[in-house]
Scaffold this motif. Structure first.
Motif, PDB file in Angstrom:
ATOM      1  N   GLU A 230       0.832  -1.196   0.000  1.00  0.00           N
ATOM      2  CA  GLU A 230       0.000   0.000   0.000  1.00  0.00           C
ATOM      3  C   GLU A 230       0.875   1.258   0.000  1.00  0.00           C
ATOM      4  N   PRO A 231       0.401   2.331  -0.648  1.00  0.00           N
ATOM      5  CA  PRO A 231       1.191   3.577  -0.663  1.00  0.00           C
ATOM      6  C   PRO A 231       1.521   4.090   0.730  1.00  0.00           C
ATOM      7  N   GLU A 232       0.581   3.898   1.674  1.00  0.00           N
ATOM      8  CA  GLU A 232       0.809   4.402   3.030  1.00  0.00           C
ATOM      9  C   GLU A 232       2.040   3.767   3.670  1.00  0.00           C
ATOM     10  N   VAL A 233       2.345   2.532   3.282  1.00  0.00           N
ATOM     11  CA  VAL A 233       3.524   1.849   3.831  1.00  0.00           C
ATOM     12  C   VAL A 233       4.791   2.629   3.500  1.00  0.00           C
ATOM     13  N   TYR A 234       4.799   3.271   2.340  1.00  0.00           N
ATOM     14  CA  TYR A 234       5.972   4.035   1.895  1.00  0.00           C
ATOM     15  C   TYR A 234       5.875   5.509   2.302  1.00  0.00           C
ATOM     16  N   GLY A 235       4.823   5.860   3.034  1.00  0.00           N
ATOM     17  CA  GLY A 235       4.652   7.255   3.421  1.00  0.00           C
ATOM     18  C   GLY A 235       4.049   8.111   2.336  1.00  0.00           C
ATOM     19  N   LEU A 236       3.345   7.481   1.388  1.00  0.00           N
ATOM     20  CA  LEU A 236       2.721   8.223   0.287  1.00  0.00           C
ATOM     21  C   LEU A 236       1.217   8.309   0.511  1.00  0.00           C
ATOM     22  N   PRO A 237       0.591   9.436   0.175  1.00  0.00           N
ATOM     23  CA  PRO A 237      -0.868   9.543   0.335  1.00  0.00           C
ATOM     24  C   PRO A 237      -1.576   8.605  -0.651  1.00  0.00           C
ATOM     25  N   PRO A 238      -2.590   7.875  -0.197  1.00  0.00           N
ATOM     26  CA  PRO A 238      -3.237   6.903  -1.087  1.00  0.00           C
ATOM     27  C   PRO A 238      -4.025   7.541  -2.229  1.00  0.00           C
ATOM     28  N   ASP A 239      -4.645   8.674  -1.968  1.00  0.00           N
ATOM     29  CA  ASP A 239      -5.451   9.348  -2.990  1.00  0.00           C
ATOM     30  C   ASP A 239      -5.115  10.840  -3.007  1.00  0.00           C
ATOM     31  N   PRO A 240      -3.971  11.213  -3.521  1.00  0.00           N
ATOM     32  CA  PRO A 240      -3.583  12.634  -3.508  1.00  0.00           C
ATOM     33  C   PRO A 240      -4.492  13.471  -4.395  1.00  0.00           C
ATOM     34  N   VAL A 241      -4.762  14.673  -3.936  1.00  0.00           N
ATOM     35  CA  VAL A 241      -5.613  15.605  -4.679  1.00  0.00           C
ATOM     36  C   VAL A 241      -4.909  16.946  -4.736  1.00  0.00           C
ATOM     37  N   VAL A 242      -4.934  17.585  -5.895  1.00  0.00           N
ATOM     38  CA  VAL A 242      -4.332  18.913  -6.019  1.00  0.00           C
ATOM     39  C   VAL A 242      -5.059  19.860  -5.068  1.00  0.00           C
ATOM     40  N   THR A 243      -4.301  20.514  -4.217  1.00  0.00           N
ATOM     41  CA  THR A 243      -4.910  21.300  -3.140  1.00  0.00           C
ATOM     42  C   THR A 243      -5.613  22.550  -3.639  1.00  0.00           C
ATOM     43  N   THR A 244      -5.358  22.955  -4.871  1.00  0.00           N
ATOM     44  CA  THR A 244      -6.031  24.133  -5.421  1.00  0.00           C
ATOM     45  C   THR A 244      -7.225  23.739  -6.291  1.00  0.00           C
ATOM     46  N   ARG A 245      -7.669  22.502  -6.159  1.00  0.00           N
ATOM     47  CA  ARG A 245      -8.751  22.002  -7.005  1.00  0.00           C
ATOM     48  C   ARG A 245     -10.016  22.856  -6.891  1.00  0.00           C
ATOM     49  N   ASP A 246     -10.345  23.314  -5.688  1.00  0.00           N
ATOM     50  CA  ASP A 246     -11.600  24.021  -5.469  1.00  0.00           C
ATOM     51  C   ASP A 246     -11.468  25.537  -5.621  1.00  0.00           C
ATOM     52  N   LEU A 247     -10.256  26.019  -5.904  1.00  0.00           N
ATOM     53  CA  LEU A 247     -10.087  27.469  -5.982  1.00  0.00           C
ATOM     54  C   LEU A 247     -10.905  28.121  -7.098  1.00  0.00           C
ATOM     55  N   PRO A 248     -10.987  27.534  -8.326  1.00  0.00           N
ATOM     56  CA  PRO A 248     -11.804  28.183  -9.356  1.00  0.00           C
ATOM     57  C   PRO A 248     -13.253  28.378  -8.930  1.00  0.00           C
ATOM     58  N   SER A 249     -13.854  27.340  -8.333  1.00  0.00           N
ATOM     59  CA  SER A 249     -15.247  27.478  -7.911  1.00  0.00           C
ATOM     60  C   SER A 249     -15.356  28.458  -6.749  1.00  0.00           C
ATOM     61  N   MET A 250     -14.335  28.489  -5.879  1.00  0.00           N
ATOM     62  CA  MET A 250     -14.358  29.448  -4.768  1.00  0.00           C
ATOM     63  C   MET A 250     -14.330  30.876  -5.289  1.00  0.00           C
TER      64      MET A 250
END
Length: 295
Positions: A230-250
């Motif tokens: 699993e990605p978490e075993v390696y210290g990686l987020p399992p479902d990464p999301v671009v943190t600015t995804r909601d900025l256009p709608s905001m």
């Protein structure tokens, strides 16, 4: 600031495919990265995390080799040590050079930019050290290199200068097992699919690709991995999301709210105007009446 989730990266995009099934943890990639890019030392301290003495990526660690010890066999291997099941998981982590890179979106100076190779690079001489890109990265890749007078952001450039000279990045060049493979990103994705079938065929059914899917939360990564757990075993987020995804709608909602507020204020001013005008007229008439009586 771009905030463009439909950003199209032209043909010829290059990247990394890291096959962790053949990583031997030699750390040659870490050394080569530091040598070529003149990355400062990041402290050789005992962390208690197996042979991992850098812990994670940062301003002074552009390549990080993770060591994970697990009490289970790897595929069909025979541990041969007092019948104890044991396996090493080693992986060389690096900046993902995301298709939708939040660090690019939040950079106010244009210090971070997309290169002609599809990679993301920091220009230290343009960076003002605001640090907005640090929390924006969903992988915790970017760090701020502190200096006496401010500091600047720093991360992997995929050896931008070497790419310009037609050379592969130093880490891939020095990897003795070809765990780190560099090349055309589409070709690497096809190669990774074939390698995944081989590894699963060898009995490692938990093997998977990470970051190769262009439909994931960051639009696919320019540096993706074949993991054995699993990605978490390696210290990686399992479902990464671009943190600015909601900025256009905001921004759209904020703009609509501002227009509604302006419309309300204008309407209120128009409604109050007749009442005010009437009051003034009454006051004027009241002050004029005595004068008329005197005449």
């Amino acid at each position: 600031m771009a905030f463009d989730l439909d950003e199209a990266i032209g043909a010829g995009r290059v990247g990394f495919f890291t096959d962790t099934s053949v990583c031997i943890g030699c750390k040659a990639c870490e050394v080569a990265c530091k040598e070529w890019n003149a990355v400062p030392e990041d402290g050789l301290t005992f962390t208690g995390m197996s042979y991992d003495n850098t812990v994670g990526l940062g301003a002074d660690t552009w390549r990080h080799v993770a060591f994970i010890e697990q009490r289970r066999p790897l595929g069909h291997q025979e541990p041969g040590l007092n019948d104890q099941d044991f396996r090493w998981l080693m992986a060389s982590d690096v900046c993902k050079h995301c298709t939708h890179a939040a660090c690019l979106d939040v950079c106010p100076t244009g210090s971070l930019f997309r290169t002609e190779h599809g990679t993301v690079v920091v220009q230290e001489d343009v960076c003002n050290g605001c640090g907005y890109c640090v929390p924006a990265c969903p992988f915790g890749v970017i760090g701020k290199r502190e200096r006496e007078q401010g500091g600047t952001a720093a991360k992997c450039t995929m050896c931008y200068d070497r790419l310009g000279a037609g050379q592969e990045p130093a880490c891939a060049k020095t990897c003795p097992t070809d765990s780190i493979q560099f090349g055309d990103l589409e070709e690497l994705r096809e190669r990774a699919e074939r390698r995944l079938e081989q590894v699963r065929g060898a009995g490692v059914t938990s093997a998977r690709l990470y970051g190769h899917d262009t439909g994931d939360g960051v639009g696919g990564m320019g540096a993706f991995f074949l993991l054995l757990d699993e990605p978490e075993v390696y210290g990686l987020p399992p479902d990464p999301v671009v943190t600015t995804r909601d900025l256009p709608s905001m921004w759209r909602h904020a703009g609509a709210a501002a227009l509604a507020l302006m419309a309300g204020m204008t309407a209120a001013a128009l409604l109050r105007r007749p009442a005010g005008a009437e009051a003034v007229s009454s006051a004027l008439l009241g002050s004029a009446a005595p004068g008329r009586r005197r005449s």
